[in-house]
Design a protein around this motif. Structure first.
Motif, short mmCIF file in Angstrom:
data_model
loop_
_atom_site.label_atom_id
_atom_site.label_comp_id
_atom_site.label_asym_id
_atom_site.label_seq_id
_atom_site.Cartn_x
_atom_site.Cartn_y
_atom_site.Cartn_z
N ASN A 31 61.99 40.82 60.24
CA ASN A 31 60.31 39.92 60.44
C ASN A 31 59.93 39.24 62.21
N ARG A 32 60.48 39.27 62.48
CA ARG A 32 60.42 39.16 64.09
C ARG A 32 60.33 40.44 64.76
N LEU A 33 60.57 41.59 64.71
CA LEU A 33 59.68 42.87 65.10
C LEU A 33 58.69 43.14 64.94
N HIS A 34 57.77 44.03 65.68
CA HIS A 34 56.73 44.56 65.90
C HIS A 34 56.71 45.58 64.85
N TYR A 35 55.76 46.35 64.40
CA TYR A 35 56.20 47.87 64.06
C TYR A 35 55.53 48.43 65.21
N TYR A 36 56.59 49.75 64.74
CA TYR A 36 56.62 51.14 66.22
C TYR A 36 55.19 52.13 65.61
N GLY A 37 54.49 51.76 66.60
CA GLY A 37 53.24 52.67 66.30
C GLY A 37 52.33 52.65 65.49
N SER A 38 51.23 53.52 65.52
CA SER A 38 50.44 53.62 63.89
C SER A 38 50.14 55.14 63.12
N ALA A 39 50.39 54.85 62.16
CA ALA A 39 50.42 56.23 61.01
C ALA A 39 48.02 56.67 61.31
N GLY A 40 47.96 56.26 62.14
CA GLY A 40 46.38 56.74 62.29
C GLY A 40 45.86 57.28 61.58
N HIS A 41 46.06 56.67 60.18
CA HIS A 41 44.97 56.95 58.65
C HIS A 41 43.55 56.45 59.72
N TRP A 42 42.04 57.40 58.72
CA TRP A 42 40.97 56.98 59.37
C TRP A 42 40.25 57.23 58.04
N GLY A 43 38.75 57.83 57.97
CA GLY A 43 37.94 58.27 57.29
C GLY A 43 36.29 58.45 57.65
N GLU A 44 35.72 58.43 57.19
CA GLU A 44 34.45 59.11 58.10
C GLU A 44 33.42 58.89 56.67
N PHE A 45 32.46 58.22 56.51
CA PHE A 45 31.71 58.36 55.83
C PHE A 45 30.46 57.88 55.55
N SER A 46 29.03 58.97 54.55
CA SER A 46 28.09 58.26 55.49
C SER A 46 26.97 58.49 54.35
N SER A 47 25.69 58.43 54.27
CA SER A 47 24.91 58.42 53.00
C SER A 47 23.83 59.22 53.45
N THR A 48 23.33 60.28 52.65
CA THR A 48 22.06 60.79 53.20
C THR A 48 20.72 60.58 51.88
N VAL A 49 20.85 59.23 51.24
CA VAL A 49 19.57 59.12 50.58
C VAL A 49 19.74 58.23 51.11
N ASN A 50 17.91 57.30 51.35
CA ASN A 50 17.09 56.54 51.89
C ASN A 50 18.07 55.21 50.67
N GLN A 51 18.54 53.86 51.12
CA GLN A 51 18.14 52.86 50.47
C GLN A 51 17.28 51.69 50.38
N SER A 52 16.94 50.84 49.64
CA SER A 52 16.34 49.79 49.51
C SER A 52 17.07 48.46 49.05
N ALA A 53 16.31 47.78 49.16
CA ALA A 53 16.53 46.28 48.27
C ALA A 53 15.65 45.45 48.29
N VAL A 54 15.32 44.69 47.61
CA VAL A 54 14.66 43.45 47.28
C VAL A 54 14.43 42.81 48.45
N ALA A 55 13.49 41.77 48.77
CA ALA A 55 14.17 41.05 49.46
C ALA A 55 14.98 39.75 49.45
N ASP A 56 15.32 39.60 50.49
CA ASP A 56 16.38 37.90 50.02
C ASP A 56 17.31 37.98 49.05
N THR A 57 17.85 39.92 48.89
CA THR A 57 18.37 39.68 48.10
C THR A 57 19.56 40.05 48.05
N PRO A 58 20.82 40.18 48.27
CA PRO A 58 22.46 41.00 49.25
C PRO A 58 22.48 42.56 47.91
N ILE A 59 22.75 42.88 48.81
CA ILE A 59 23.17 44.35 48.43
C ILE A 59 23.86 45.10 48.54
N GLU A 60 24.77 46.21 47.91
CA GLU A 60 26.12 46.40 48.79
C GLU A 60 25.57 48.26 49.17
#
Length: 211
Positions: free
Chosen positions: A43-72
């Motif tokens: 429990n006091r040892l550090h993990y060795y290295g990194s597995a290097g997991h990754w991802g790239e995500f994007s959106s090709t559409v416009n996104q709108s929101a109601v004023a002052d209303t949080p949305i994902e």
């Protein structure tokens, strides 16, 4: 020659053994490993290295929101070469392995109004309500007004580093102060020059350390 032992993360933590110098302990459920020094318990040892997991995500559409209303913020594209990070429900960036991850966001904001307006962005973790808001992640962006009949455009870039557990997910939340603010995508063009598609948002996720 080093020796490798295999067990689950929970079992390693419960037993907390002292590995011999150069002895490798592998977690079968996370893919992480530690290398013993003959002195410190597991429990006091550090993990060795990194597995290097990754991802790239994007959106090709416009996104709108109601004023002052949080949305994902949502995504509809991903790099099929990514590993260990996936998209769920259109907005949840989910990690399949525990570790330290960097989330980099690049957004194209547009303002169709004749006045400057602000948009706010922050991260939410494992929760569809405000209880999941991640502290110290809020960012404010002022988007320039329209001019000459053309909407004002701003680019916003920010990143955050997070310690996550297996199956944790992160969402980017936004709330514009005016409904004339949008996340703007753009089509590819071939004239007067060749330009690729402009996504409304891009997110790169990459693991920088095992944990």
């Amino acid at each position: 020659m080093s020796v490798q032992k295999i067990d689950t993360r929970a079992n390693w933590a419960a037993r907390n053994p002292i590995l011999l110098a150069g002895e490798i302990g592998f977690e079968s459920d996370t893919g992480n490993e530690k290398v013993g020094d003959g002195k410190l318990p597991w429990n006091r040892l550090h993990y060795y290295g990194s597995a290097g997991h990754w991802g790239e995500f994007s959106s090709t559409v416009n996104q709108s929101a109601v004023a002052d209303t949080p949305i994902e913020v949502t995504f509809n594209r991903f790099d099929a070469n990514g590993d260990g990070v996936r998209l769920e429900n259109g907005s949840r960036l989910t990690v399949g392995y525990p570790g330290v991850y960097v989330f980099e966001f690049n957004l194209q904001l547009s303002n169709a109004d004749t006045q400057i307006h602000d948009a706010y962005f922050w991260l939410r973790k494992n929760n569809s309500g405000s209880a999941g808001n991640v502290a110290l992640t809020a960012t404010a962006v002022s988007v320039i007004e329209s001019h000459g009949g053309v909407p004002g455009n701003n680019n916003a870039f920010f990143d955050h580093t997070l310690l996550l557990q297996k199956e944790d997910y992160i969402e980017l939340i936004w709330a514009p102060s005016n409904s004339q603010i949008s996340l703007k995508a753009g089509d590819a063009i071939t004239s007067p020059y060749i330009r690729p598609t402009q996504p409304s948002v891009v997110c790169n996720v990459f693991q920088i350390a095992s944990a």
